[in-house]
Scaffold this active site. Structure first.
Site, mmCIF file in Angstrom:
data_model
loop_
_atom_site.group_PDB
_atom_site.id
_atom_site.type_symbol
_atom_site.label_atom_id
_atom_site.label_comp_id
_atom_site.label_asym_id
_atom_site.label_seq_id
_atom_site.Cartn_x
_atom_site.Cartn_y
_atom_site.Cartn_z
ATOM 1 N N ASN A 1 7.259 -12.000 -3.982
ATOM 2 C CA ASN A 1 6.718 -10.486 -4.484
ATOM 3 C C ASN A 1 7.997 -9.826 -5.277
ATOM 4 O O ASN A 1 8.825 -9.686 -4.478
ATOM 5 C CB ASN A 1 6.026 -9.535 -3.478
ATOM 6 C CG ASN A 1 4.742 -10.220 -3.138
ATOM 7 O OD1 ASN A 1 3.805 -10.823 -3.913
ATOM 8 N ND2 ASN A 1 4.554 -10.125 -1.793
ATOM 9 N N LYS B 1 -6.487 -21.675 -4.039
ATOM 10 C CA LYS B 1 -5.992 -20.138 -4.344
ATOM 11 C C LYS B 1 -5.714 -19.692 -5.811
ATOM 12 O O LYS B 1 -5.208 -20.781 -6.591
ATOM 13 C CB LYS B 1 -4.524 -20.068 -3.610
ATOM 14 C CG LYS B 1 -4.587 -20.460 -2.128
ATOM 15 C CD LYS B 1 -3.120 -20.565 -1.420
ATOM 16 C CE LYS B 1 -2.539 -19.290 -1.176
ATOM 17 N NZ LYS B 1 -1.119 -19.243 -0.497
ATOM 18 N N GLY C 1 -3.239 -9.650 -3.106
ATOM 19 C CA GLY C 1 -4.219 -8.822 -2.372
ATOM 20 C C GLY C 1 -5.204 -9.688 -1.448
ATOM 21 O O GLY C 1 -5.923 -9.268 -1.095
ATOM 22 N N GLU D 1 -3.627 -26.183 -1.692
ATOM 23 C CA GLU D 1 -2.538 -26.443 -0.529
ATOM 24 C C GLU D 1 -3.076 -26.705 0.820
ATOM 25 O O GLU D 1 -4.433 -26.364 1.017
ATOM 26 C CB GLU D 1 -1.357 -25.367 -0.535
ATOM 27 C CG GLU D 1 -1.613 -24.136 -0.106
ATOM 28 C CD GLU D 1 -0.439 -23.148 -0.262
ATOM 29 O OE1 GLU D 1 -0.408 -22.196 0.409
ATOM 30 O OE2 GLU D 1 0.470 -23.532 -1.108
ATOM 31 N N LYS D 2 -2.521 -27.442 1.733
ATOM 32 C CA LYS D 2 -2.928 -27.693 3.056
ATOM 33 C C LYS D 2 -3.129 -26.234 3.576
ATOM 34 O O LYS D 2 -2.281 -25.308 3.408
ATOM 35 C CB LYS D 2 -1.776 -28.318 3.866
ATOM 36 C CG LYS D 2 -2.121 -28.735 5.075
ATOM 37 C CD LYS D 2 -2.615 -30.015 5.553
ATOM 38 C CE LYS D 2 -3.159 -30.124 6.677
ATOM 39 N NZ LYS D 2 -4.129 -31.127 6.812
ATOM 40 N N LYS E 1 -2.614 -7.591 5.107
ATOM 41 C CA LYS E 1 -1.619 -7.481 6.254
ATOM 42 C C LYS E 1 -2.313 -5.999 6.783
ATOM 43 O O LYS E 1 -2.539 -4.785 6.224
ATOM 44 C CB LYS E 1 -0.360 -7.054 5.970
ATOM 45 C CG LYS E 1 0.300 -8.324 5.171
ATOM 46 C CD LYS E 1 1.646 -8.216 4.482
ATOM 47 C CE LYS E 1 2.029 -9.434 3.809
ATOM 48 N NZ LYS E 1 3.187 -9.251 2.756
ATOM 49 N N ARG F 1 9.022 -6.750 -6.249
ATOM 50 C CA ARG F 1 8.733 -5.383 -6.282
ATOM 51 C C ARG F 1 9.095 -5.210 -4.750
ATOM 52 O O ARG F 1 9.133 -5.822 -3.824
ATOM 53 C CB ARG F 1 7.430 -5.089 -6.553
ATOM 54 C CG ARG F 1 6.293 -5.811 -5.665
ATOM 55 C CD ARG F 1 4.957 -5.472 -5.667
ATOM 56 N NE ARG F 1 4.138 -6.248 -5.076
ATOM 57 C CZ ARG F 1 3.809 -6.596 -3.729
ATOM 58 N NH1 ARG F 1 4.444 -5.834 -2.889
ATOM 59 N NH2 ARG F 1 2.905 -7.274 -3.355
ATOM 60 N N LYS G 1 1.951 -18.441 -9.184
ATOM 61 C CA LYS G 1 2.249 -18.889 -8.083
ATOM 62 C C LYS G 1 2.225 -20.441 -7.938
ATOM 63 O O LYS G 1 3.059 -21.137 -7.436
ATOM 64 C CB LYS G 1 0.863 -18.607 -6.894
ATOM 65 C CG LYS G 1 0.943 -17.201 -6.643
ATOM 66 C CD LYS G 1 -0.136 -17.156 -5.518
ATOM 67 C CE LYS G 1 -0.281 -15.577 -4.994
ATOM 68 N NZ LYS G 1 -1.075 -15.630 -3.696
ATOM 69 N N GLU H 1 4.997 -17.547 -1.583
ATOM 70 C CA GLU H 1 5.020 -16.707 -2.696
ATOM 71 C C GLU H 1 6.041 -15.754 -2.754
ATOM 72 O O GLU H 1 6.702 -15.521 -1.671
ATOM 73 C CB GLU H 1 3.884 -16.302 -3.193
ATOM 74 C CG GLU H 1 3.281 -14.918 -2.111
ATOM 75 C CD GLU H 1 2.559 -13.972 -2.571
ATOM 76 O OE1 GLU H 1 2.256 -14.149 -3.880
ATOM 77 O OE2 GLU H 1 1.708 -13.253 -1.915
HETATM 78 P P1 ADP Z 1 -1.679 -12.854 -1.577
HETATM 79 O O1 ADP Z 1 -0.687 -12.912 -2.605
HETATM 80 O O2 ADP Z 1 -3.150 -12.533 -2.044
HETATM 81 O O3 ADP Z 1 -1.388 -11.866 -0.807
HETATM 82 P P2 ADP Z 1 -0.537 -15.096 -0.239
HETATM 83 O O4 ADP Z 1 -0.372 -16.406 -0.823
HETATM 84 O O5 ADP Z 1 0.349 -14.129 0.111
HETATM 85 O O6 ADP Z 1 -1.986 -14.419 -0.882
HETATM 86 O O7 ADP Z 1 -1.470 -15.305 1.080
HETATM 87 C C1 ADP Z 1 -2.119 -14.430 1.922
HETATM 88 C C2 ADP Z 1 -2.307 -14.777 3.326
HETATM 89 O O8 ADP Z 1 -3.309 -15.975 3.174
HETATM 90 C C3 ADP Z 1 -1.201 -15.451 4.014
HETATM 91 O O9 ADP Z 1 -0.422 -14.252 4.684
HETATM 92 C C4 ADP Z 1 -1.922 -16.289 5.210
HETATM 93 O O10 ADP Z 1 -2.379 -15.472 6.127
HETATM 94 C C5 ADP Z 1 -2.982 -16.924 4.357
HETATM 95 N N1 ADP Z 1 -2.764 -18.015 3.647
HETATM 96 C C6 ADP Z 1 -2.176 -18.517 2.320
HETATM 97 N N2 ADP Z 1 -2.020 -19.574 2.149
HETATM 98 C C7 ADP Z 1 -2.299 -20.302 3.314
HETATM 99 C C8 ADP Z 1 -2.242 -21.601 3.953
HETATM 100 N N3 ADP Z 1 -1.906 -22.819 3.140
HETATM 101 N N4 ADP Z 1 -2.410 -22.033 4.969
HETATM 102 C C9 ADP Z 1 -2.916 -21.017 6.008
HETATM 103 N N5 ADP Z 1 -2.890 -19.574 5.698
HETATM 104 C C10 ADP Z 1 -2.699 -19.371 4.434
#
Ligand code: ADP
Length: 476
Positions: A310, A178, A184, A220-221, A257, A312, A136, A308
């Site tokens: 995905n 992160k 997941g 990140e913020k 989700k 797939r 990422k 990010e």
């Molecule tokens: P994964 O790949 O583990 O699913 P993601 O990066 O897609 O992780 O983030 C999953 C969820 O985490 C996002 O849909 C959101 O709800 C929350 N999230 C991730 N990054 C942020 C952020 N910078 N600020 C607020 N919520 C975040």
């Protein structure tokens, strides 16, 4: 090779108007997505090979495939993640290509390279793209170069607590740490102040190490009440890249989700166009092909930021299929066989509204897994309802894999009709013997916040508080 193979007599492949893209493919997955791919293959006249673990002997993907190969014991690491066994199964059955579904080996660049070395087509993008997007922190750097808006954050990996403190001070609390190899919803920590940072930074790293074998983290913020909006992308080997509109995935618990829909109630036509065009730009920047998803967070001001990609097919792809009329899995197969995309951007129209509820084998109030045997089962049907599942009467849900048992998808002329159909579908869904999240979904479908469309990724937290005061009961 310990793979036990059994061939079934299957009826001769029907004559099709179009030549099928492959004669035979192997599906390196289980559950509903394995079945989903098999259904697409049946329609296209492609022979299918199922692989399965010892825990999945009686699974529907095994029953409905043309051939089946046992690839090992229940543990994923010994079966669905066991690359030599999967490849051996493809070779012994003469499968030309492998569809990885989602999860398991779907985003493993090494697996893609092994397929290539063995002359088997991987149904997805190449290893280089997966590697670039799978990390990422690196993906964000690539997107920055492409001019895609990013969440303010660290430039790449954060190596020490001291560095983390400096970066957090620059971007301002709250921040989120992160896992660079994350997925997941795991390996993330929200940090509200400098006092909390050292401990949370270290736990994020150790969680990342144990979950993904890589302790690299970035920062990140942390947006307080964003919406998760993602865009479905498809590209072919001729450089054509199109989007299939957005999905709204803000109803989440612990960053996972629960409900997805298309279109999103939060987007104006102008914002939709900007976000979808940006997704296409992002995909083009990496020479993307096959199906992929670009995920964004949208803030209250209407600014959106790349999160990010995905590489797939997503769990929630059916909502896009219902509103666009495009079969994403069939298109994946055609693209992998070197065919051009079968539609142009101008032909993609989002019509009506679709909502998906993930029905998990979980206690709906505590969200603890509830594996077990299904003693009675009835899936809803009727206008506008699609059920993607591999469940059947007397099925035993093994504790080794994820807890999703079905995806209930409702389509309507508009959002109101889609919600009404989802309510009716949930009311006529019967799953006995295990607890599921269905009663929770039923409550959400009646909630004024859900009905108004005014929710963020934070919404489930408040809703869970409401539920504590008034626990979920089975509405039947
Ligand atoms: P994964 O790949 O583990 O699913 P993601 O990066 O897609 O992780 O983030 C999953 C969820 O985490 C996002 O849909 C959101 O709800 C929350 N999230 C991730 N990054 C942020 C952020 N910078 N600020 C607020 N919520 C975040």
């Amino acid at each position: 090779m310990g793979a036990a193979i059994k061939r079934k007599s299957s009826p001769a492949v029907q004559a099709h108007a179009d030549e099928p893209p492959f004669k035979k493919i192997l599906i390196a997955n289980r559950g509903e997505i394995a079945l989903r791919v098999i259904l697409a293959c049946k329609e296209m006249g492609i022979q299918t090979v199922a692989v399965y673990s010892e825990a999945d002997r009686n699974a529907l993907h095994v029953r409905f495939a043309d051939e089946e190969v046992c690839i090992g014991p229940a543990a994923s690491s010994k079966s669905y993640l066991n690359i030599p066994q999967v490849i051996a199964a493809a070779e012994v059955t003469g499968a030309e290509a492998i569809h990885p579904g989602y999860g398991f080996l779907s985003e493993n660049p090494h697996f893609v390279e092994v397929c290539q070395a063995c002359g088997i087509t991987f149904i997805g993008p190449n290893a280089e793209i997966i590697r670039k997007m799978g990390n990422k922190a690196q993906a964000k750097a690539t997107m920055q170069e492409a001019g895609v808006p990013l969440m303010p954050g660290s430039e790449g990996i954060i190596e020490t607590v001291e560095e983390a403190l400096v970066v957090a001070e620059q971007i301002g609390y709250p921040v989120i740490v992160k896992a660079s190899a994350g997925g997941g919803g795991r390996g993330m920590r929200i940090v509200n102040n400098p006092e909390e940072l050292p401990d949370l930074y270290n736990t994020a790293r150790s969680e990342a190490k144990s979950a993904f074998g890589d302790d690299a983290v970035y920062m990140e913020k942390y947006l307080l009440e964003p919406r998760h909006i993602e865009v479905q992308i498809m590209g072919d080997l001729f450089g054509n890249v199109v989007h299939l509109g957005e999905r709204e995935c803000s109803i989440q618990r612990r960053h996972q989700k629960l409900i997805e829909e298309s279109p999103s109630a939060a987007l104006t036509p102008d914002l939709r166009k900007r976000i979808c065009d940006t997704a296409v730009k992002a995909a083009r920047a990496v020479g993307y092909y096959n199906a992929g998803t670009i995920e964004f967070l949208l803030d209250k001001r209407g600014d959106f930021f790349f999160m990010e990609m995905n590489t797939r097919v997503q769990v929630e792809h059916p909502v896009t299929e219902l509103v666009t009329g495009i079969d994403i899995v069939k298109e994946q197969l055609r693209i992998a066989a070197g065919q051009k995309l079968s539609f142009r951007q101008e032909e993609v129209v989002q019509k009506g509204h679709a909502i998906e509820c993930r029905i998990n084998a979980e206690d709906p109030f505590k969200f603890t897994p509830c594996p077990g045997r299904i003693t009675a089962l009835h899936f809803p049907g009727g206008p506008g309802i699609r059920v993607d599942t591999a469940m059947h009467q007397d099925a035993v849900i093994p504790p080794h894999y994820d807890s999703m048992v079905a995806k209930l998808i409702a389509y309507g002329a508009d959002r109101t009709e889609a919600i009404a159909r989802m309510r009716r579908a949930l009311d006529t869904l019967v799953i006995e013997g295990i607890k599921t999240t269905a009663p929770l979904h039923r409550r959400i479908m009646d909630h004024p916040d859900f009905i108004s469309g005014g929710f963020s990724t934070k919404w489930m937290e408040t809703f869970m508080e409401e539920l504590k005061r008034d626990p979920v009961g089975d509405p039947r």
